[in-house]
Design an enzyme around this catalytic site. Structure first.
Site, PDB file in Angstrom:
ATOM      1  N   CYS A  95       0.745  -1.326   0.523  1.00  0.00           N
ATOM      2  CA  CYS A  95       0.095  -0.225   0.282  1.00  0.00           C
ATOM      3  C   CYS A  95       0.785   1.464   0.196  1.00  0.00           C
ATOM      4  CB  CYS A  95      -1.067  -0.166   1.067  1.00  0.00           C
ATOM      5  SG  CYS A  95       0.170   0.209   2.528  1.00  0.00           S
TER       6      CYS A  95
ATOM      7  N   CYS B 198       3.604   1.733   2.963  1.00  0.00           N
ATOM      8  CA  CYS B 198       4.935   1.514   2.635  1.00  0.00           C
ATOM      9  C   CYS B 198       5.629   1.626   1.595  1.00  0.00           C
ATOM     10  CB  CYS B 198       4.380  -0.623   1.744  1.00  0.00           C
ATOM     11  SG  CYS B 198       3.227  -1.569   2.610  1.00  0.00           S
TER      12      CYS B 198
ATOM     13  N   ASP C 250       9.550  25.476 -33.754  1.00  0.00           N
ATOM     14  CA  ASP C 250      10.408  25.239 -34.894  1.00  0.00           C
ATOM     15  C   ASP C 250       9.760  25.049 -36.161  1.00  0.00           C
ATOM     16  OD1 ASP C 250      13.274  26.273 -35.986  1.00  0.00           O
ATOM     17  OD2 ASP C 250      14.020  23.746 -36.302  1.00  0.00           O
TER      18      ASP C 250
ATOM     19  N   ASP D  36      17.669  24.218 -31.749  1.00  0.00           N
ATOM     20  CA  ASP D  36      16.835  23.743 -30.389  1.00  0.00           C
ATOM     21  C   ASP D  36      16.572  23.833 -29.242  1.00  0.00           C
ATOM     22  OD1 ASP D  36      14.931  24.808 -33.435  1.00  0.00           O
ATOM     23  OD2 ASP D  36      14.743  23.024 -33.381  1.00  0.00           O
TER      24      ASP D  36
ATOM     25  N   ASP E 182      13.296  20.037 -33.761  1.00  0.00           N
ATOM     26  CA  ASP E 182      14.392  18.821 -34.442  1.00  0.00           C
ATOM     27  C   ASP E 182      15.975  19.313 -34.173  1.00  0.00           C
ATOM     28  OD1 ASP E 182      14.074  20.736 -36.096  1.00  0.00           O
ATOM     29  OD2 ASP E 182      14.146  18.316 -37.711  1.00  0.00           O
TER      30      ASP E 182
END
Length: 740
Positions: A19, A22, A426, A631, A627
């Site tokens: 649970c 724990c 971009d 960037d 990409d």
């Protein structure tokens, strides 16, 4: 990781957690170690991620601390995924058998109670009830005593302690009645309450385990894509080798219908490759000589010879699996609130159970009723559902996202993405194909071929998309390129070099302005080409008499689906912004085509991050998608960074989310699965708190029988996990569905 590294990361498999309490205890034990920087434990994946700030702490030290807290811990074996799966199945079978035996022993105890509700009054003798309940209590329920005792020794509480205390009280009261009435059927026995509660809890844990296994289905599906062997060509011979024995440079033969075993480049042959499990792309992708292929993809009808570029943990498939595993093991920020609640929950329940016992003993004078009401409080308050509410939803959400080509690096990115209000793009390679073509060469005072020859010489060796486009044309025209010296790159502007004794500069309109050169007769051509969405580069000679030698125009196709992607984002209430180093005219032309809200053009790579910071505010969440290497700073500055896997590795490592296909529509889908997952988290937390909010007062007021309390507790955990599993049915929405 090197042993002398000043800071290291460990992932451990934890055994024995049941649970949220724990989780808190294991985290507290780990964080209490000197030198541990952070520790996060996940109940659903049963893992602990620990960062240590010193090389003196070893995995064995962490394991020792966890064991002292009452739990088991081991280092995961990365090669044992199949064995782990088999062990999990075996454990489920054992749990199912325990549930079956418990049900068979408990049923005779429950039948008289049900018959009594129907008006038939009869009861099994006390000694027979004792004989049926004892194996359930101390054999099948031994796990609760063992784990509960460990919790007591560690000075904490957990679900097992609540179950052990509650059922022991009911069982002990019944044994007292058996002894008092000499085993006849004249006493008030509650064996059915303790036995049925244990049976129900075991049933709930079994169902919960089955459901949790379904949340890791995406990981197992990805792991199944790893071939164990590969056919290697050495000279004229072929040899079957284990995948671990393959090395970069080896030539691997992939027959029709086989899975590609390595990341590589096609040397011979052509085929269609199904990459659906890696990228979510349903259609096979044509592959020819020179094309890259990814390990785990399924080869079509052609025979391929592939040169190995990456194997083992360096392959794209392995990186995808690591990303998904890390995301599923991570803890979402909202989980911190749950952890704080869970830390005080079990002690509070124990106090409430004692108060219930004391109140009913004093108020009604009936010790048996007082014990039963206290038992009901202990049983229904088990915080299993609280601990599972968030991680199961994250596991299901990240898993289904990965199957559709959306890789989510961590739970924080998943949680933040749903709040996105502004999405910054971009242009080149994100909104456009990133494969520009040279469409116009306009010289001034020199021959067109000479202009192209000089410019291509500066670009030789560059991997920039514009450079590749120019060099391709120069190669087609069979131009002989002169030697270049003192070549220097000017970030965000262009290049400068010595060519044939002349100082030449090639770059953007910004470079032209900084050189103080006017376009002159080329101004109208430049404006016309920019207005058509083209990128412009200028070649100038600098020195005693600086002058413009000519311009180049590059055209790049807008990605298929980019306009639909913008429409989807607008329907989702998200502002779209273009952020590019390209010229104003080209940027605004593309933005108008796509219906974007704002444009920032002529932005230097180093300035992109500052624009992102300007867009951010306390009431907005800004995501950035790109990409390229340039960037990366902007991706890091945004609240959420999204990278295209078709771009640079730097962008992927910086971003919190990676799209495995260059499809702009995936962006809206990523936001969609984030919103759906967060909705499931909120629903799960609501139900987890609701069960306790309603159940505990009912139990304390004597309106909830321990049997029904046990059923409600078991059902709460199963319902939370089952609700999270509904995420597996998610699919990226079509635009027409979103409009409805």
């Amino acid at each position: 990781m090197s042993s002398d590294s000043p800071s290291r990361h460990f992932q451990l498999k934890i055994e024995g957690m049941t649970c949220a309490s724990c989780v808190g205890r294991v985290e507290k034990a780990l964080r209490g170690m000197e030198g541990v920087a952070s520790a996060n434990v996940n109940l659903a994946t049963e893992t602990a991620n620990v960062d240590v700030a010193t090389s003196t702490i070893a995995a064995t030290d962490l394991i020792r601390v966890i064991e002292k807290a009452g739990y088991g811990a081991t280092l995961p074996d990365i090669h044992a995924s199949v064995d782990d799966s088999q062990r999990a199945l075996q454990r489920q079978r054992q749990e199912a058998l325990a549930v079956l035996i418990a049900a068979l022993l408990s049923t005779p105890l429950v039948v008289p109670m049900l018959a009594d509700l129907a008006g038939y009054h009869w009861m099994l003798p006390g000694w027979l009830q004792w004989a049926l309940a004892t194996p359930v209590q101390f054999w099948l329920g031994a796990r609760f005593y063992s784990a509960g005792w460990k919790a007591v020794r560690a000075g904490a509480g957990n679900m097992d302690l609540l179950v052990a205390l509650g059922t022991s009280a009911g069982y002990g009261l019944s044994v007292y009645e058996v002894l008092r009435t000499a085993g006849t059927d004249m006493g008030h026995f509650y064996f059915e309450a303790s036995a049925v509660v244990i049976t129900l809890v075991l049933t709930g844990k079994w169902l919960e385990g089955r459901a949790k296994r379904e949340t890791t289905a995406a990981i197992r599906a990805l792991q199944s894509l790893r071939p164990q062997h590969a056919q290697v060509r050495t000279g004229s011979a072929q040899m079957l080798r284990p995948i671990d024995a393959i090395r970069p440079g080896d030539q691997v033969i992939v027959k029709p219908g086989e899975q590609i075993p390595v990341d590589g480049r096609v040397l011979e042959g052509s085929s269609e490759v199904n990459e659906a499990m890696l990228t979510g792309e349903s259609l096979p992708v044509p592959k020819h000589t020179g094309d890259r292929v990814t390990g785990g993809a399924l080869n079509g009808s052609g025979l391929l010879v592939v040169e190995t570029l990456a194997v083992g943990s360096e392959t794209t498939l392995s990186r995808i699996i690591r990303l998904v595993e890390d995301a599923q093991a991570a803890k979402a920020p909202i989980q911190q609130l749950v952890d704080k609640v869970s830390a005080v929950f079990v002690p509070s329940v124990l106090v409430l159970a004692l108060l219930t016992l004391g109140f009913w003993w004093w108020y009604a004078g009936d010790v048996q009723q007082a014990i039963l009401n206290a038992v009901s409080v202990l049983v229904i308050a088990c915080p299993c559902a609280l601990g599972l509410a968030t991680p199961t939803a994250i596991m299901a959400g990240t898993g289904v996202a990965a199957s559709h080509g959306i890789l989510i690096k961590d739970a924080e990115a998943l949680e933040l993405l749903h709040k996105t209000t502004t999405l910054v793009f971009d242009k080149t390679g994100t909104l456009t194909e990133g494969k520009p073509a040279l469409i116009a060469v306009i010289p001034v005072g020199i021959d067109e071929h000479e202009l192209l020859r000089l410019a291509a010489a500066l670009q030789r060796g560059s991997e920039h998309p514009l450079a590749r486009a120019m060099l391709s044309v120069a190669e087609d025209k069979a131009l002989t390129l002169p030697e270049v010296s003192n070549l220097q790159a000017i970030p965000g502007r262009g290049l400068v070099a010595e060519v044939d004794g002349r100082t030449l500069q090639l770059g953007s309109s910004r470079l032209l302005q900084e050189l103080g050169l006017e376009p002159g007769l080329l101004r109208s051509d430049a404006e016309r080409l920019e207005s058509q969405g083209n990128s412009i580069s200028w070649l100038a000679e600098t020195g005693a008499q600086p002058r413009i030698l000519g311009l180049f125009a590059f055209g790049d196709q807008v990605r298929s689906g980019a306009r639909q992607a913008m429409d989807r984002l607008h329907l989702q209430g998200i502002e779209t912004v273009m952020l590019t180093g390209d010229n104003e005219g080209s940027a605004r032309h593309v933005a108008a085509q796509l219906g974007m809200d704002k444009v920032f053009a002529n932005v230097l790579p180093g300035d992109k991050a500052s624009v992102i910071r300007q867009l951010k505010s306390p009431t907005s969440t800004v995501a950035m998608i790109g990409d390229g290497i340039n960037d990366a700073p902007a991706l890091a500055s945004a609240d959420i960074g999204i990278a295209m896997a078709t771009g640079s590795d730097v962008a992927m490592h910086t971003a919190g989310i990676t799209l495995m296909r260059g499809d702009p529509l995936l962006i809206g889908s990523a936001i969609g699965i984030s919103r759906r997952t967060y909705t499931k988290i909120r629903q799960n937390l609501f139900w987890a708190f609701f069960y306790n909010l309603i159940g505990i007062p009912l139990a304390a007021s004597g309106l909830l029988n321990p049997v029904f309390a046990g059923a409600a507790m078991a059902f709460s955990s199963v319902s939370v996990v089952s609700n999270a599993l509904l995420l597996r049915r998610w699919k990226p929405e079509r635009l027409d569905e979103e409009k409805d």
